[in-house]
Write a protein that holds these residues in place. Structure first.
Motif: not given
Length: 144
Positions: A84-100
């Protein structure tokens, strides 16, 4: 119950801590259940491992463990991550940043990852959309 707290103070509440701990042990999530349904219905070469049955340590000197949601049956180096993008944005700021960030470590060990998020799983045509993405991923990485 609605809390009028800033993001910084919300994370310190007991309610948030309990919800976070409960979420860690709840598997599979609703999104993962949808992907399990597709995998079983279309006999795709993946199995659910989000219940911590497949945990790998990437680097011995750095503790980088990962538990993918789905691993390939014939080729364990193929992974599917559902999030879920919202959960990842809390830590990584963007979902792309999480994936990268996640892919950076996985590519070193030759793992290939397909990321699926709520944009793929929640629309009306979610089943066809996810099926096409998974099939294309399988064909691109040559497992049958």
């Amino acid at each position: 119950m609605k809390l009028n707290l800033s993001k910084n103070t919300y994370w310190k509440t007991d309610m948030c801590k309990n919800n976070s701990i409960r979420a860690l042990f709840k598997a599979p999530s609703s999104y993962e259940k949808k992907i399990i349904y597709i995998i079983k219905k279309y006999d795709l070469p993946f199995k659910f491992t989000g219940d911590k049955t497949f945990i790998k340590v990437i680097f011995k000197n750095k503790t980088k463990r990962f538990c993918p949601d789905f691993t390939g049956i014939k080729n364990v180096k193929l992974l599917i991550e559902v999030y879920n993008s919202f959960n990842k944005m809390l830590i990584y700021h963007t979902s792309k940043n999480y994936e990268n960030t996640r892919s950076k470590y996985l590519k070193i060990k030759k793992y290939k990852v397909l990321y699926l998020n709520e944009k793929d799983i929640t629309p009306n045509d979610w089943e066809l959309r996810c099926l096409n993405k998974i099939r294309a991923y399988v064909i691109r990485n040559e497992i049958k």
